[in-house]
Design a protein around this motif. Structure first.
Motif, PDB file in Angstrom:
ATOM      1  N   ASN A 174      22.537 -56.980  16.830  1.00  0.00           N
ATOM      2  CA  ASN A 174      22.745 -56.410  15.499  1.00  0.00           C
ATOM      3  C   ASN A 174      22.295 -54.952  15.537  1.00  0.00           C
ATOM      4  O   ASN A 174      21.108 -54.650  15.470  1.00  0.00           O
ATOM      5  N   SER A 177      23.044 -52.644  13.350  1.00  0.00           N
ATOM      6  CA  SER A 177      23.073 -52.008  12.035  1.00  0.00           C
ATOM      7  C   SER A 177      21.740 -51.366  11.663  1.00  0.00           C
ATOM      8  O   SER A 177      21.697 -50.458  10.827  1.00  0.00           O
ATOM      9  N   GLN A 193      31.625 -54.352  15.907  1.00  0.00           N
ATOM     10  CA  GLN A 193      32.194 -54.925  14.690  1.00  0.00           C
ATOM     11  C   GLN A 193      31.788 -54.101  13.466  1.00  0.00           C
ATOM     12  O   GLN A 193      30.841 -53.313  13.510  1.00  0.00           O
ATOM     13  N   SER A 194      32.496 -54.294  12.368  1.00  0.00           N
ATOM     14  CA  SER A 194      32.231 -53.528  11.146  1.00  0.00           C
ATOM     15  C   SER A 194      30.841 -53.794  10.578  1.00  0.00           C
ATOM     16  O   SER A 194      30.260 -52.950   9.897  1.00  0.00           O
ATOM     17  N   ASN A 195      30.269 -54.982  10.872  1.00  0.00           N
ATOM     18  CA  ASN A 195      28.927 -55.308  10.376  1.00  0.00           C
ATOM     19  C   ASN A 195      27.825 -54.828  11.310  1.00  0.00           C
ATOM     20  O   ASN A 195      26.644 -55.128  11.107  1.00  0.00           O
ATOM     21  N   HIS A 218      27.542 -55.616  14.546  1.00  0.00           N
ATOM     22  CA  HIS A 218      27.282 -56.555  15.634  1.00  0.00           C
ATOM     23  C   HIS A 218      28.132 -56.210  16.858  1.00  0.00           C
ATOM     24  O   HIS A 218      29.269 -55.755  16.733  1.00  0.00           O
ATOM     25  N   VAL A 219      27.556 -56.445  18.035  1.00  0.00           N
ATOM     26  CA  VAL A 219      28.297 -56.248  19.283  1.00  0.00           C
ATOM     27  C   VAL A 219      27.875 -57.344  20.256  1.00  0.00           C
ATOM     28  O   VAL A 219      26.701 -57.691  20.351  1.00  0.00           O
ATOM     29  N   THR A 220      28.845 -57.921  20.948  1.00  0.00           N
ATOM     30  CA  THR A 220      28.578 -58.990  21.906  1.00  0.00           C
ATOM     31  C   THR A 220      28.309 -58.398  23.288  1.00  0.00           C
ATOM     32  O   THR A 220      29.028 -57.503  23.737  1.00  0.00           O
TER      33      THR A 220
END
Length: 237
Positions: free
Chosen positions: A9, A11, A39-41, A43-45
């Motif tokens: 996360n 963010s 991701q827009s929130n 988050h990245v895997t």
């Protein structure tokens, strides 16, 4: 244990960094890891070996801590200047806290739970310490956090670090060498479950370096890939 996947996360850094630039920095620092799209929130895997994931996590924790301390300094500077007496009191309190923290040295190692269980069974000496050092652990699913700390003496700092490094070194060796096979019992009738458990017990002497962990619904078998292959082949005869 060749690869694990984690979701970060990011963010929490968005107010101070351009997240895309920060992720590019992480990619350079952690070339062994594979990063998914942001991701827009926020988050990245991330995918890669467990030790590499842990190193990345530690780097981000340090960055977050540094950011938090910077925010506190800026907030403090924006306030009106305190009186000299308040400054002296604050300095005394901070010095006192520093001494208390220094009296109790602490190191943390984050391990794959399967590796931790294997270490506890086959390499118990990694966790053997004298009365000046305390070891505790907390298991949360696939991750076990091991805390190594002094019993109070300031002279234990070097010993605490050596114990932590010994555990870490052994865990990395095992992480690269071990494999786990899970044998499920849920869909088998009672007699089959009993037979599987009995065979597992009978195979233990022939595979002394394989760890067998029985549960109500399944059994985990942990060891070197070649031994796990032979063990499961014998089990399924």
């Amino acid at each position: 244990f060749s690869s694990v996947t984690s979701v970060l996360n990011m963010s929490v850094f968005k107010d101070r960094f351009v997240l895309e630039d920060l992720i590019q920095e992480l990619k350079k620092k952690s070339a062994a890891l594979s990063f998914g799209p942001l991701q827009s929130n926020g988050h990245v895997t991330v995918q890669g070996s467990f030790p590499a994931i842990i190193l990345l996590r530690d780097f981000l924790l340090l960055k977050a801590k540094s950011l938090s301390e910077k925010n506190k300094r800026e907030e403090s500077e924006s306030r009106s200047r305190p009186t000299r007496r308040l400054q002296q009191h604050r300095l005394t309190t901070e010095t006192s806290n520093f001494v208390r923290d220094a009296d109790r040295q602490k190191q943390v190692v984050v391990l794959d739970t399967d590796v931790y269980l294997y270490m506890k069974y086959f390499f118990p000496n990694a966790f053997v310490v004298n009365g000046d050092v305390l070891i505790s652990d907390i298991t949360d699913g696939d991750v076990t956090t091991v805390c190594v700390e002094s019993a109070g003496s300031r002279s234990d700092a070097g010993q605490v670090l050596r114990v932590k490094e010994k555990i870490e070194k052994q865990s990395i060796k095992l992480h690269n060498a071990l494999r786990k096979e899970r044998i499920y019992f849920e869909e088998r009738i009672r007699d089959e479950k009993r037979r599987y458990k009995s065979v597992c017990e009978s195979l233990k002497p022939r595979y002394p370096c394989v760890l067998v962990i029985p549960y109500d619904t399944h059994t985990d078998v942990i060891g070197k890939p070649s031994e796990i292959f032979e063990f499961t082949k014998e089990l399924n005869k």
